[in-house]
Design a protein around this motif. Sequence first.
Motif, PDB file in Angstrom:
ATOM      1  N   GLN A  30     -39.057 -23.474  31.794  1.00 26.57           N
ATOM      2  CA  GLN A  30     -38.655 -23.100  30.447  1.00 26.57           C
ATOM      3  C   GLN A  30     -38.156 -21.667  30.482  1.00 26.57           C
ATOM      4  O   GLN A  30     -38.836 -20.773  30.965  1.00 26.57           O
ATOM      5  CB  GLN A  30     -39.829 -23.222  29.491  1.00 26.57           C
ATOM      6  CG  GLN A  30     -39.456 -22.938  28.055  1.00 26.57           C
ATOM      7  CD  GLN A  30     -40.637 -23.169  27.132  1.00 26.57           C
ATOM      8  OE1 GLN A  30     -41.756 -23.311  27.564  1.00 26.57           O
ATOM      9  NE2 GLN A  30     -40.381 -23.197  25.862  1.00 26.57           N
ATOM     10  N   ILE A  31     -36.961 -21.447  29.991  1.00 28.43           N
ATOM     11  CA  ILE A  31     -36.362 -20.123  29.996  1.00 28.43           C
ATOM     12  C   ILE A  31     -36.024 -19.743  28.564  1.00 28.43           C
ATOM     13  O   ILE A  31     -35.348 -20.489  27.866  1.00 28.43           O
ATOM     14  CB  ILE A  31     -35.083 -20.099  30.843  1.00 28.43           C
ATOM     15  CG1 ILE A  31     -35.401 -20.547  32.261  1.00 28.43           C
ATOM     16  CG2 ILE A  31     -34.442 -18.720  30.819  1.00 28.43           C
ATOM     17  CD1 ILE A  31     -34.200 -20.819  33.120  1.00 28.43           C
ATOM     18  N   ILE A  32     -36.518 -18.596  28.118  1.00 28.72           N
ATOM     19  CA  ILE A  32     -36.192 -18.128  26.774  1.00 28.72           C
ATOM     20  C   ILE A  32     -35.402 -16.839  26.900  1.00 28.72           C
ATOM     21  O   ILE A  32     -35.957 -15.745  26.878  1.00 28.72           O
ATOM     22  CB  ILE A  32     -37.452 -17.907  25.917  1.00 28.72           C
ATOM     23  CG1 ILE A  32     -38.255 -19.192  25.817  1.00 28.72           C
ATOM     24  CG2 ILE A  32     -37.082 -17.395  24.535  1.00 28.72           C
ATOM     25  CD1 ILE A  32     -39.524 -19.091  25.017  1.00 28.72           C
ATOM     26  N   PHE A  33     -34.117 -16.939  27.113  1.00 30.30           N
ATOM     27  CA  PHE A  33     -33.198 -15.806  27.137  1.00 30.30           C
ATOM     28  C   PHE A  33     -33.707 -14.592  27.898  1.00 30.30           C
ATOM     29  O   PHE A  33     -33.709 -13.483  27.403  1.00 30.30           O
ATOM     30  CB  PHE A  33     -32.789 -15.424  25.714  1.00 30.30           C
ATOM     31  CG  PHE A  33     -32.121 -16.542  24.991  1.00 30.30           C
ATOM     32  CD1 PHE A  33     -32.734 -17.130  23.905  1.00 30.30           C
ATOM     33  CD2 PHE A  33     -30.910 -17.037  25.417  1.00 30.30           C
ATOM     34  CE1 PHE A  33     -32.134 -18.187  23.241  1.00 30.30           C
ATOM     35  CE2 PHE A  33     -30.297 -18.087  24.763  1.00 30.30           C
ATOM     36  CZ  PHE A  33     -30.915 -18.663  23.681  1.00 30.30           C
ATOM     37  N   ARG A  40     -43.316 -12.914  26.844  1.00 28.96           N
ATOM     38  CA  ARG A  40     -43.066 -14.029  25.933  1.00 28.96           C
ATOM     39  C   ARG A  40     -44.353 -14.439  25.230  1.00 28.96           C
ATOM     40  O   ARG A  40     -44.372 -14.685  24.030  1.00 28.96           O
ATOM     41  CB  ARG A  40     -42.474 -15.211  26.709  1.00 28.96           C
ATOM     42  CG  ARG A  40     -42.170 -16.410  25.833  1.00 28.96           C
ATOM     43  CD  ARG A  40     -41.496 -17.534  26.592  1.00 28.96           C
ATOM     44  NE  ARG A  40     -42.312 -17.983  27.679  1.00 28.96           N
ATOM     45  CZ  ARG A  40     -41.859 -18.213  28.911  1.00 28.96           C
ATOM     46  NH1 ARG A  40     -40.612 -18.021  29.201  1.00 28.96           N
ATOM     47  NH2 ARG A  40     -42.664 -18.630  29.854  1.00 28.96           N
ATOM     48  N   ARG A  65     -36.231 -19.930  16.955  1.00 32.72           N
ATOM     49  CA  ARG A  65     -35.071 -19.442  17.680  1.00 32.72           C
ATOM     50  C   ARG A  65     -34.664 -20.465  18.731  1.00 32.72           C
ATOM     51  O   ARG A  65     -35.509 -21.162  19.276  1.00 32.72           O
ATOM     52  CB  ARG A  65     -35.406 -18.123  18.393  1.00 32.72           C
ATOM     53  CG  ARG A  65     -35.766 -17.021  17.448  1.00 32.72           C
ATOM     54  CD  ARG A  65     -36.055 -15.732  18.188  1.00 32.72           C
ATOM     55  NE  ARG A  65     -36.920 -15.970  19.342  1.00 32.72           N
ATOM     56  CZ  ARG A  65     -36.879 -15.254  20.457  1.00 32.72           C
ATOM     57  NH1 ARG A  65     -36.055 -14.263  20.571  1.00 32.72           N
ATOM     58  NH2 ARG A  65     -37.694 -15.524  21.449  1.00 32.72           N
ATOM     59  N   PRO A  66     -33.382 -20.540  19.039  1.00 32.57           N
ATOM     60  CA  PRO A  66     -32.944 -21.462  20.082  1.00 32.57           C
ATOM     61  C   PRO A  66     -33.481 -21.020  21.442  1.00 32.57           C
ATOM     62  O   PRO A  66     -33.656 -19.827  21.691  1.00 32.57           O
ATOM     63  CB  PRO A  66     -31.425 -21.374  20.066  1.00 32.57           C
ATOM     64  CG  PRO A  66     -31.053 -20.381  19.051  1.00 32.57           C
ATOM     65  CD  PRO A  66     -32.278 -19.829  18.432  1.00 32.57           C
ATOM     66  N   MET A  67     -33.795 -21.973  22.290  1.00 31.57           N
ATOM     67  CA  MET A  67     -34.204 -21.662  23.648  1.00 31.57           C
ATOM     68  C   MET A  67     -33.597 -22.677  24.589  1.00 31.57           C
ATOM     69  O   MET A  67     -33.266 -23.790  24.191  1.00 31.57           O
ATOM     70  CB  MET A  67     -35.718 -21.631  23.781  1.00 31.57           C
ATOM     71  CG  MET A  67     -36.380 -22.962  23.709  1.00 31.57           C
ATOM     72  SD  MET A  67     -38.137 -22.789  24.023  1.00 31.57           S
ATOM     73  CE  MET A  67     -38.756 -23.728  22.675  1.00 31.57           C
ATOM     74  N   LYS A  68     -33.459 -22.275  25.816  1.00 27.88           N
ATOM     75  CA  LYS A  68     -32.898 -23.140  26.844  1.00 27.88           C
ATOM     76  C   LYS A  68     -34.046 -23.690  27.679  1.00 27.88           C
ATOM     77  O   LYS A  68     -34.884 -22.935  28.151  1.00 27.88           O
ATOM     78  CB  LYS A  68     -31.944 -22.351  27.727  1.00 27.88           C
ATOM     79  CG  LYS A  68     -31.324 -23.159  28.828  1.00 27.88           C
ATOM     80  CD  LYS A  68     -30.372 -22.308  29.632  1.00 27.88           C
ATOM     81  CE  LYS A  68     -29.737 -23.115  30.737  1.00 27.88           C
ATOM     82  NZ  LYS A  68     -28.805 -22.298  31.524  1.00 27.88           N
ATOM     83  N   VAL A  69     -34.100 -24.997  27.829  1.00 30.29           N
ATOM     84  CA  VAL A  69     -35.129 -25.641  28.640  1.00 30.29           C
ATOM     85  C   VAL A  69     -34.431 -26.368  29.777  1.00 30.29           C
ATOM     86  O   VAL A  69     -33.505 -27.139  29.550  1.00 30.29           O
ATOM     87  CB  VAL A  69     -35.970 -26.632  27.798  1.00 30.29           C
ATOM     88  CG1 VAL A  69     -36.991 -27.333  28.671  1.00 30.29           C
ATOM     89  CG2 VAL A  69     -36.631 -25.913  26.641  1.00 30.29           C
TER      90      VAL A  69
END
Length: 80
Positions: A30-33, A40, A65-69
Motif C-alpha cells: 500500500q502506497i500513500i503518495f 502515515r 483522500r485518494p491513495m494508490k494500492v
Amino acid sequence: MDAKANAQILAEAAGQKIGKAIVLSETPQQIIFGVQPMMRNAMFKGAMAEAADDAGGNGLDLNIRPMKVTSEISASFELL
C-alpha cells in the motif's frame, strides 16, 4: 493472465508447454503518495482524533483522500 502468457512464451522457447498453475502468491503493498509507514500511522491517528473532535460526538466526518494500492502477484506453472 499476464503471468500465464509470459510462461507460455518462455516454455515454447524451451520446446515445452505449460500445465496448470501450481503456486500462486500475492504480496500486497500500500502506497500513500510517498508517506513513510511510521509517519502515515501518526497522520492517521491525528486525523481520526481530529475527525472525532469535528464530529462533536455525532459520528465521524472523515476527509477521504485518494491513495494508490498495488499488489505483486507471482505464479508458477508446471511444464509438460
